[in-house]
Design a protein around this motif. Structure first.
Motif, PDB file in Angstrom:
ATOM      1  N   ASP A 193      60.733   5.684 -56.724  1.00 37.07           N
ATOM      2  CA  ASP A 193      61.458   6.943 -56.856  1.00 37.07           C
ATOM      3  C   ASP A 193      62.303   7.210 -55.616  1.00 37.07           C
ATOM      4  OD1 ASP A 193      62.287   9.342 -57.968  1.00 37.07           O
ATOM      5  OD2 ASP A 193      60.572  10.467 -57.208  1.00 37.07           O
ATOM      6  N   ASP A 194      63.510   7.708 -55.855  1.00 34.01           N
ATOM      7  CA  ASP A 194      64.384   8.127 -54.759  1.00 34.01           C
ATOM      8  C   ASP A 194      64.084   9.594 -54.487  1.00 34.01           C
ATOM      9  OD1 ASP A 194      65.456   9.102 -57.147  1.00 34.01           O
ATOM     10  OD2 ASP A 194      67.316   7.959 -56.995  1.00 34.01           O
ATOM     11  N   TRP A 195      63.800   9.920 -53.223  1.00 34.80           N
ATOM     12  CA  TRP A 195      63.284  11.258 -52.935  1.00 34.80           C
ATOM     13  C   TRP A 195      64.183  12.071 -52.011  1.00 34.80           C
ATOM     14  CZ3 TRP A 195      59.227  13.396 -55.381  1.00 34.80           C
ATOM     15  CH2 TRP A 195      58.891  14.686 -54.962  1.00 34.80           C
ATOM     16  N   LEU A 196      64.449  13.305 -52.421  1.00 34.43           N
ATOM     17  CA  LEU A 196      65.136  14.241 -51.525  1.00 34.43           C
ATOM     18  C   LEU A 196      64.517  15.625 -51.538  1.00 34.43           C
ATOM     19  CD1 LEU A 196      66.977  16.220 -53.533  1.00 34.43           C
ATOM     20  CD2 LEU A 196      68.533  14.293 -53.487  1.00 34.43           C
ATOM     21  N   GLY A 248      75.537   4.411 -57.302  1.00 32.81           N
ATOM     22  CA  GLY A 248      74.948   5.741 -57.167  1.00 32.81           C
ATOM     23  C   GLY A 248      75.817   6.644 -56.331  1.00 32.81           C
ATOM     24  N   ASP A 249      75.582   7.948 -56.460  1.00 35.68           N
ATOM     25  CA  ASP A 249      76.393   8.929 -55.731  1.00 35.68           C
ATOM     26  C   ASP A 249      75.646   9.536 -54.552  1.00 35.68           C
ATOM     27  OD1 ASP A 249      78.274   8.785 -57.819  1.00 35.68           O
ATOM     28  OD2 ASP A 249      77.150  10.268 -58.962  1.00 35.68           O
ATOM     29  N   VAL A 250      74.328   9.444 -54.587  1.00 37.81           N
ATOM     30  CA  VAL A 250      73.528  10.229 -53.654  1.00 37.81           C
ATOM     31  C   VAL A 250      72.780   9.308 -52.694  1.00 37.81           C
ATOM     32  CG1 VAL A 250      71.692  11.949 -53.457  1.00 37.81           C
ATOM     33  CG2 VAL A 250      73.195  11.963 -55.464  1.00 37.81           C
ATOM     34  N   ALA A 251      72.918   9.590 -51.417  1.00 39.70           N
ATOM     35  CA  ALA A 251      72.150   8.858 -50.417  1.00 39.70           C
ATOM     36  C   ALA A 251      70.822   9.583 -50.222  1.00 39.70           C
ATOM     37  CB  ALA A 251      72.918   8.792 -49.114  1.00 39.70           C
ATOM     38  N   TYR A 252      69.734   8.943 -50.525  1.00 36.93           N
ATOM     39  CA  TYR A 252      68.415   9.577 -50.415  1.00 36.93           C
ATOM     40  C   TYR A 252      67.789   9.298 -49.061  1.00 36.93           C
ATOM     41  CZ  TYR A 252      68.451  10.763 -55.338  1.00 36.93           C
ATOM     42  OH  TYR A 252      68.763  11.316 -56.550  1.00 36.93           O
ATOM     43  N   SER A 253      67.027  10.273 -48.581  1.00 35.87           N
ATOM     44  CA  SER A 253      66.329  10.090 -47.314  1.00 35.87           C
ATOM     45  C   SER A 253      65.216   9.071 -47.450  1.00 35.87           C
ATOM     46  CB  SER A 253      65.677  11.401 -46.874  1.00 35.87           C
ATOM     47  OG  SER A 253      66.628  12.407 -46.826  1.00 35.87           O
ATOM     48  N   GLU A 342      70.236  -0.681 -54.708  1.00 35.05           N
ATOM     49  CA  GLU A 342      71.519  -1.381 -54.754  1.00 35.05           C
ATOM     50  C   GLU A 342      72.575  -0.500 -54.110  1.00 35.05           C
ATOM     51  OE1 GLU A 342      71.717  -4.368 -55.460  1.00 35.05           O
ATOM     52  OE2 GLU A 342      70.637  -4.971 -57.277  1.00 35.05           O
ATOM     53  N   GLY A 343      73.247  -1.040 -53.098  1.00 38.07           N
ATOM     54  CA  GLY A 343      74.367  -0.360 -52.476  1.00 38.07           C
ATOM     55  C   GLY A 343      74.022   0.860 -51.651  1.00 38.07           C
ATOM     56  N   LYS A 344      72.767   1.006 -51.287  1.00 38.23           N
ATOM     57  CA  LYS A 344      72.378   2.152 -50.465  1.00 38.23           C
ATOM     58  C   LYS A 344      71.429   1.670 -49.385  1.00 38.23           C
ATOM     59  CE  LYS A 344      72.080   5.474 -54.281  1.00 38.23           C
ATOM     60  NZ  LYS A 344      71.240   6.550 -54.848  1.00 38.23           N
ATOM     61  N   PRO A 345      71.335   2.414 -48.293  1.00 31.45           N
ATOM     62  CA  PRO A 345      70.365   2.055 -47.261  1.00 31.45           C
ATOM     63  C   PRO A 345      68.941   2.432 -47.674  1.00 31.45           C
ATOM     64  CG  PRO A 345      71.582   4.036 -46.636  1.00 31.45           C
ATOM     65  CD  PRO A 345      72.167   3.563 -47.938  1.00 31.45           C
ATOM     66  N   GLY A 346      67.985   1.918 -46.921  1.00 27.54           N
ATOM     67  CA  GLY A 346      66.590   2.270 -47.154  1.00 27.54           C
ATOM     68  C   GLY A 346      65.893   1.285 -48.049  1.00 27.54           C
ATOM     69  N   SER A 347      64.603   1.550 -48.296  1.00 27.65           N
ATOM     70  CA  SER A 347      63.851   0.688 -49.193  1.00 27.65           C
ATOM     71  C   SER A 347      62.539   1.348 -49.572  1.00 27.65           C
ATOM     72  CB  SER A 347      63.635  -0.679 -48.538  1.00 27.65           C
ATOM     73  OG  SER A 347      62.304  -0.939 -48.266  1.00 27.65           O
TER      74      SER A 347
END
Ligand code: C2O
Ligand code: CU
Length: 509
Positions: A193-196, A248-253, A342-347
């Motif tokens: 899950d991508d979390w913000l 994706g449009d949103v960079a998640y923390s 894909e295409g975003k930082p983090g893991s």
């Protein structure tokens, strides 16, 4: 118009002339002008279809479930959110195929909700879409979901109300069956899950507002570079890559595995050389993950619950809503299991440890594994097993759904229309139709159908309820209309859905 904007239960009936233009080409369809009536969730055809699902010797499984406010400890950073049973993910439900599942649900949220059983082809009136299949469940109210669970596999559930999909309300549902012809020694469910929510004051609502606002500023800019990130780009500080805007449009923390960030990794333990079944679920809102295990190959056995002829790969991709089951036979040691966005930082990361290993656990904190860039699983080449192959005659007609919209005004739709203004995709009970999903936008869209699974095209194409459609590409799938009612068909990006990228698969008679 958002999909939950219609709060009343007495939903308007869609009486549409057959062959309505916006639905695309009708090949050999009936060309008459007679008005056809929608088969609503309350129709006796829904009850009749449910009766056919009943199998001898099935039991009833009763589960009590509560949705409410909860706090989530993210490696010491505590956020306030909402969840099922006070946990994120909520408690896993396990049931046998053919059994009747009874979920006695109580809404302790401060907002109305419903539960959608993602991927399960159940009776329409239990599908959990407000104003379409049931009235929304108000704060303090209860509702009992009761349905026969048709197929074995890995599924999940979540609310179908606005942006609550980007909070903690989700949990896996695992359907077992003695007929499942797969052997394994142990299993684990990994939900990504991508979390913000709750981090530095972020909320899904604010994120959505930012997307709408930034999209507007980007108008006329030619392309999407720079306008794509919502919510938290002030924290990221970097430039946005092309792939970022595609996926994706949103960079998640944070990216979580079973509610846990990389600083607090879950460990799956298994005997070296044993067969470990991993049930992978992407519960994210705006993130496509690529999953791999350091030093190990995996055998893909199921897509969206349904079995395929096994394929050995190094890495698999999961878009929002998708599930992939893999078997890994770990060699002795401690191995990172990592889902990179894909295409975003983090893991998102967890650990696979064999029971004979005394090595110190070194958690993975972000870098890709070598396996991420090796052989990637391709679902378009997968074959459904004989038993899982979609039944029915070849499609009599083809319907095209163009995925439309963009960041410039943050309007997303199907055939140029947003939900509420949509033209339902009409089918008759028993027919098999081809649906061409054509992506006319610059972003990926995981297209999800309720109550059915698509068969990817080709001989024995894999069964999927969520199909990722790449920018500028088209995917044709077959759909067997064997479950009467009114069903959502939508993009599983939470923000695209909120912006209206949805239509309705409508049975008519
Ligand atoms: Cu998991 Cu309508 O979706
Ligand atoms: Cu989308």
């Amino acid at each position: 118009m958002s999909m939950d904007a219609t709060s009343g239960w007495s939903r308007r009936r869609f009486l549409v002339t057959s062959g309505a233009g916006a639905l695309g080409v009708l090949v050999g369809g009936c060309g008459s002008d007679k008005k056809r009536e929608a088969i609503e969730a309350t129709n006796s055809a829904v009850v009749k279809r449910e009766r056919q699902r009943r199998v001898a010797g099935s039991r009833r499984k009763v589960v009590d479930l509560v949705a409410g406010a909860t706090s989530l400890d993210l490696a010491g950073r505590v956020v306030q959110t909402v969840g099922y049973g006070g946990a994120v993910p909520g408690p896993e439900i396990r049931v046998q195929a053919g059994d009747e599942l009874e979920v006695r649900f109580r809404n302790e949220l401060s907002t109305p909700t419903t539960i959608h059983w993602h991927g399960l082809a159940i009776r329409n009136d239990m599908d959990g879409v407000p104003a379409m299949t049931q009235p929304q469940i108000g704060p303090g109210k209860s509702f009992t979901y009761r349905f026969i669970v048709p197929d074995a596999g890995t599924y999940w559930f979540h609310p179908h109300m606005g942006l609550d999909l980007d909070r903690g309300l989700y949990a896996p549902i695992v359907v077992e069956s003695p007929d499942e012809s797969i052997d394994y020694d142990s299993e684990a469910t990994l939900v990504f899950d991508d979390w913000l929510d709750g981090i530095d004051g972020a909320t899904p609502e604010q994120t959505y507002q930012n997307l709408v606002a930034k999209g507007g500023m980007n108008m006329g800019g030619g392309g999407m570079g720079g306008g794509g990130m919502g919510g938290m780009d002030h924290e990221m500080g970097g430039t946005i890559t092309e792939s970022m805007t595609d996926f994706g449009d949103v960079a998640y923390s944070l990216h979580l595995v079973n509610g846990r960030p990389p600083e607090d990794q879950l460990t799956v333990e298994a005997a070296a050389g044993s067969r470990v079944r991993l049930r992978l679920v992407n519960a994210g809102s705006d993130t496509v993950y690529r999953f791999a295990i350091g030093g190990q190959r995996m055998t893909v056995t199921h897509l969206d619950g349904f079995p395929i002829e096994p394929v050995k790969v190094d890495t698999v991709r999961l878009s929002m809503g998708e599930r992939v089951d893999v078997i890994v036979q770990p060699t002795s040691g401690v191995w990172p299991m990592q889902a990179v966005p894909e295409g975003k930082p983090g893991s998102a990361a967890a650990i696979l440890r064999t029971s004979d290993s005394h090595a110190t656990v070194t958690p993975t904190m972000g870098d890709r594994l070598a396996e991420h860039d090796r052989r990637l699983f391709d679902d378009t080449k997968a074959k459904a097993t004989e038993a899982a192959t979609l039944k029915g005659d070849f499609p009599g007609r083809s319907i095209e759904l163009a995925l439309t919209g963009g960041m410039s005004s943050y309007t997303w739709g199907i055939n140029g229309r947003s939900f509420g203004d949509h033209r339902p995709l009409e089918v008759e009970h028993g027919e098999r139709v081809q649906v061409v999903l054509r992506n006319n936008t610059m972003m990926v869209h995981p297209m999800h159908v309720h109550g059915h699974t698509f068969a990817l095209s080709g001989q024995r194409g894999a069964r999927k309820d969520t199909v990722l459609v790449y920018p500028g590409k088209a995917v044709s799938v077959d759909l067997l209309a064997d479950n009467p009612g009114q069903w959502m068909l939508h993009c599983h990006n939470t923000y695209h859905l909120e912006a209206g990228m949805a239509t309705e698969l409508s049975y008519v008679q």
